[in-house]
Design an enzyme around this catalytic site. Structure first.
Site, mmCIF file in Angstrom:
data_model
loop_
_atom_site.group_PDB
_atom_site.id
_atom_site.type_symbol
_atom_site.label_atom_id
_atom_site.label_comp_id
_atom_site.label_asym_id
_atom_site.label_seq_id
_atom_site.Cartn_x
_atom_site.Cartn_y
_atom_site.Cartn_z
ATOM 1 N N ASP A 279 0.703 -1.209 0.284
ATOM 2 C CA ASP A 279 0.186 0.009 0.322
ATOM 3 C C ASP A 279 0.519 1.406 -0.380
ATOM 4 O OD1 ASP A 279 -1.990 -1.506 0.196
ATOM 5 O OD2 ASP A 279 -2.832 -0.821 1.714
ATOM 6 N N LYS B 79 -7.737 3.299 -3.151
ATOM 7 C CA LYS B 79 -6.851 3.122 -1.253
ATOM 8 C C LYS B 79 -7.601 4.528 -0.756
ATOM 9 C CE LYS B 79 -5.127 1.940 3.012
ATOM 10 N NZ LYS B 79 -4.535 1.219 3.700
ATOM 11 N N LYS C 85 -10.531 -0.245 -2.073
ATOM 12 C CA LYS C 85 -9.662 -0.120 -0.584
ATOM 13 C C LYS C 85 -10.857 1.434 0.046
ATOM 14 C CE LYS C 85 -6.541 -1.614 3.155
ATOM 15 N NZ LYS C 85 -5.333 -2.118 2.868
#
Length: 222
Positions: A91, A153, A182
């Site tokens: 991430d 995300k 996400k």
């Protein structure tokens, strides 16, 4: 909604700066026990947790975290190290300053370079929605899509606000097919988790999913 189905979409997260090795090991063991999508842990523990838990555990870690304004070369080096240490998923935080400066080519190039560094490993791009205008969020959907990342995300969990259902709806309108979502930041109650799954997210980053579904109040933050 089925507890197992929801937890299978959760990156069970511990990114607090005061988290101890014992805390990280607990999160990893819970991830295995409850079959969450992964355990999201600090980079400094990736090698140790992969050694301890092996293939039973899917590990996510973070790079450029939490502010995102380090150099691209530093992010690429972090990403390569994380993969070498055993991380399965990465991430990364975008350079929000570059977005606010309108330097979109720079942002896309950075994501492309990090994706090249991690290869077939999953790359999730944190755009930190609370700092962006709606137009900037739309632009980031296009950039993440074009750069070849696997996920967009919402948040680090360290900024002014976290995930919102409105942002999830916006993403779904502007992402290319195949780019997943996400949601992270501020998702703590059973109702929250169910609402985001119903909204169509493929992953949720949270520290409180297991406690929420076991009838305990979720705790704040990462």
């Amino acid at each position: 909604m089925n507890k197992t189905n929801v937890l299978s979409k959760v990156d069970h997260t511990i990114l607090s700066p005061t988290a101890t090795r014992e805390d990280v090991e607990r999160i990893c063991q819970e991830s295995i026990t409850y079959q969450t999508a992964s355990a999201c842990i600090p980079p400094c523990y990736v090698m140790d947790m992969k050694t301890k838990f092996g293939e039973k555990l899917t590990i996510t870690t973070v790079i450029g975290f939490p502010l995102g304004y380090m150099t691209t070369a530093a992010k690429v080096a972090e990403a390569k190290q994380a993969v070498a240490d055993g991380a399965d998923e990465i991430d990364m935080v975008i350079n929000v300053s570059a977005v606010k400066s309108g330097e979109f080519d720079r942002v896309q190039s950075e994501i492309e370079r990090v994706k090249a560094a991690v290869g077939s490993h999953i790359l999730k791009v944190i755009i930190e929605t609370s700092y962006l205008t709606e137009d900037e969020k739309i632009e980031m959907c296009k950039i993440v899509s074009h750069a070849g990342a696997d996920f967009i995300k919402t948040s680090t969990g360290f900024s002014d606000a976290g995930a919102s259902l409105a942002d999830i709806a916006l993403f779904k309108q502007h992402l290319s097919d195949g780019v997943l979502i996400k949601a992270s930041g501020g998702i703590r109650s059973k109702a929250d988790f169910e609402a985001f799954v119903e909204a169509g997210v493929a992953r949720i980053g949270a520290s409180s999913a297991i406690s929420a579904f076991n009838g305990k109040e979720g705790h704040a933050g990462y």
